[in-house]
Design a protein around this motif. Structure first.
Motif, PDB file in Angstrom:
ATOM      1  N   MET A   1      -3.345  -4.808   7.835  1.00  0.00           N
ATOM      2  CA  MET A   1      -3.729  -5.708   6.957  1.00  0.00           C
ATOM      3  C   MET A   1      -2.943  -5.386   5.366  1.00  0.00           C
ATOM      4  N   LEU A   2      -2.656  -6.411   4.687  1.00  0.00           N
ATOM      5  CA  LEU A   2      -1.927  -6.141   3.370  1.00  0.00           C
ATOM      6  C   LEU A   2      -2.837  -5.664   2.484  1.00  0.00           C
ATOM      7  N   PHE A   3      -1.988  -4.814   1.501  1.00  0.00           N
ATOM      8  CA  PHE A   3      -2.582  -4.299   0.267  1.00  0.00           C
ATOM      9  C   PHE A   3      -1.764  -4.554  -0.913  1.00  0.00           C
TER      10      PHE A   3
ATOM     11  N   ASN B   1     -10.246   3.550   2.200  1.00  0.00           N
ATOM     12  CA  ASN B   1     -10.122   4.940   2.640  1.00  0.00           C
ATOM     13  C   ASN B   1      -9.718   4.889   4.185  1.00  0.00           C
ATOM     14  N   ARG B   2      -8.863   4.123   4.335  1.00  0.00           N
ATOM     15  CA  ARG B   2      -8.269   3.776   5.924  1.00  0.00           C
ATOM     16  C   ARG B   2      -6.792   3.576   5.795  1.00  0.00           C
ATOM     17  N   ARG B   3      -6.186   3.518   7.034  1.00  0.00           N
ATOM     18  CA  ARG B   3      -4.655   3.229   7.062  1.00  0.00           C
ATOM     19  C   ARG B   3      -4.524   1.920   6.823  1.00  0.00           C
ATOM     20  N   MET B   4      -3.481   1.481   6.063  1.00  0.00           N
ATOM     21  CA  MET B   4      -3.221   0.077   5.825  1.00  0.00           C
ATOM     22  C   MET B   4      -1.526   0.076   5.652  1.00  0.00           C
ATOM     23  N   THR B   5      -1.018  -1.129   5.882  1.00  0.00           N
ATOM     24  CA  THR B   5       0.451  -1.553   5.867  1.00  0.00           C
ATOM     25  C   THR B   5       0.547  -2.703   4.530  1.00  0.00           C
ATOM     26  N   GLY B   6       1.508  -2.538   3.964  1.00  0.00           N
ATOM     27  CA  GLY B   6       1.677  -3.553   2.834  1.00  0.00           C
ATOM     28  C   GLY B   6       2.882  -3.246   1.674  1.00  0.00           C
ATOM     29  N   GLU B   7       2.904  -4.078   0.813  1.00  0.00           N
ATOM     30  CA  GLU B   7       3.816  -3.913  -0.084  1.00  0.00           C
ATOM     31  C   GLU B   7       4.033  -2.634  -0.733  1.00  0.00           C
ATOM     32  N   TYR B   8       5.269  -1.899  -0.602  1.00  0.00           N
ATOM     33  CA  TYR B   8       5.158  -0.556  -1.383  1.00  0.00           C
ATOM     34  C   TYR B   8       5.504  -0.493  -2.903  1.00  0.00           C
ATOM     35  N   LEU B   9       4.706   0.049  -3.609  1.00  0.00           N
ATOM     36  CA  LEU B   9       4.801  -0.382  -5.193  1.00  0.00           C
ATOM     37  C   LEU B   9       5.266   0.943  -5.915  1.00  0.00           C
ATOM     38  N   GLY B  10       5.853   1.962  -5.219  1.00  0.00           N
ATOM     39  CA  GLY B  10       5.953   3.041  -5.694  1.00  0.00           C
ATOM     40  C   GLY B  10       7.528   3.178  -6.089  1.00  0.00           C
ATOM     41  N   GLU B  11       8.144   4.397  -6.560  1.00  0.00           N
ATOM     42  CA  GLU B  11       9.394   4.607  -6.853  1.00  0.00           C
ATOM     43  C   GLU B  11      10.422   5.392  -5.970  1.00  0.00           C
TER      44      GLU B  11
ATOM     45  N   ALA C   1       5.186  -0.365   3.172  1.00  0.00           N
ATOM     46  CA  ALA C   1       4.907   1.198   3.474  1.00  0.00           C
ATOM     47  C   ALA C   1       3.490   1.279   4.467  1.00  0.00           C
ATOM     48  N   VAL C   2       3.385   2.424   5.197  1.00  0.00           N
ATOM     49  CA  VAL C   2       2.358   2.818   5.863  1.00  0.00           C
ATOM     50  C   VAL C   2       1.214   3.524   4.932  1.00  0.00           C
ATOM     51  N   ARG C   3       0.249   3.058   4.178  1.00  0.00           N
ATOM     52  CA  ARG C   3      -0.574   4.055   3.388  1.00  0.00           C
ATOM     53  C   ARG C   3      -1.634   4.683   4.271  1.00  0.00           C
TER      54      ARG C   3
END
Length: 265
Positions: free
Chosen positions: A5-7, A68-78, A102-104
């Motif tokens: 699921m994208l986040f 509060n679970r594993r999700m995959t989506g666009e990475y918005l970090g640095e 990223a996998v979060r």
């Protein structure tokens, strides 16, 4: 809910009712009522696992609600791809990919003043690691750690859970770990003595993707507020828990991570 699921920072989506009718009987049924066993549901990726000789129980979906679970989506970090980016204020760990995603994973982190900060490198990883208290632990809280001076072998009772990633600075072991835990309540909250906890299912998932060495970045308070203000300081600070050696080894699925790890600096 699949882990694909994208986040993004702005959008996150998140009982079965049943009834039965008894048939009429001409003679009252004198048999004892059946014991009610509540149904336990697991999200995809969080069910029971047979991992070698160990059977890991599933994570009930009460602990994996919302974000509060594993999700995959666009990475918005640095951080650059190939980095493990940890936000101790939003309680997330990101495995940054080369395609901008990223996998979060949700994590539990140390109580205020006891978390690692800055950068580190994963130089060692182990399956079902054992644990031994550091000299600093024995010196500062002997009433807690002295019973475990000889260590806890790897397995279901180990405070490091099913997997551990060992953080170094240069050639020096920081004594901080990214590791599994049976203390489900701690994920998404602050409560450990400094290490980065993950659901056992999540650390197994991450473990298979981590090469040696891998750079780890721990976000500062300012970076967390800048990159992910919506989730800044989510969760609560849990009180410390203490278990005896008898409690730790007297059950196959203890809250083993209540025996806490912190730096030996």
């Amino acid at each position: 809910m699949p882990d694909s699921m994208l986040f993004n920072r702005r959008t996150f989506s998140a009982m079965l009712l049943a009834s039965t009718a008894a048939c009429a009987r001409s003679v009252p049924d004198s048999s004892p009522p059946e014991e009610f066993v509540p149904q336990i549901n697991f999200l995809d990726g969080y069910g029971p696992i047979q991992d070698g000789e160990y059977h890991l129980p599933g994570i009930p979906d009460t602990y994996t609600q919302g974000i509060n679970r594993r999700m995959t989506g666009e990475y918005l970090g640095e951080q650059s791809s190939g980095t493990i980016d940890v936000d101790p204020y939003a309680k997330f760990l990101y495995n940054v990919k080369s395609d901008g995603t990223a996998v979060r994973y949700p994590v539990g982190v140390g109580r205020q003043g006891r978390s690692i900060n800055g950068g580190a490198t994963i130089k060692l990883k182990r399956e079902w690691p054992g644990w031994t208290p550091t000299q600093n632990m024995l010196r500062t809280e002997p009433e807690v750690y002295e019973p475990f001076r000889s260590g806890v072998p790897g397995g279901l009772s180990s405070p490091l859970g099913s997997r551990a990633l060992y953080l170094y600075r240069g050639s020096r072991d920081t004594y901080y770990r990214i590791h599994g835990t049976n203390d489900l309540e701690s994920i998404g909250n602050s409560g450990s003595a400094g290490c980065i906890r993950m659901f056992n299912q999540d650390i197994i998932h991450l473990f298979e993707q981590v090469d040696i060495p891998t750079k780890v970045h721990i976000r500062s308070r300012e970076e967390s507020m800048r990159v992910d203000p919506e989730n800044y300081e989510r969760g609560v600070e849990l009180p410390p828990k203490i278990v005896s050696r008898e409690e730790l080894f007297g059950t196959s699925t203890p809250n083993a991570d209540d025996v806490e790890l912190f730096t030996d600096s």
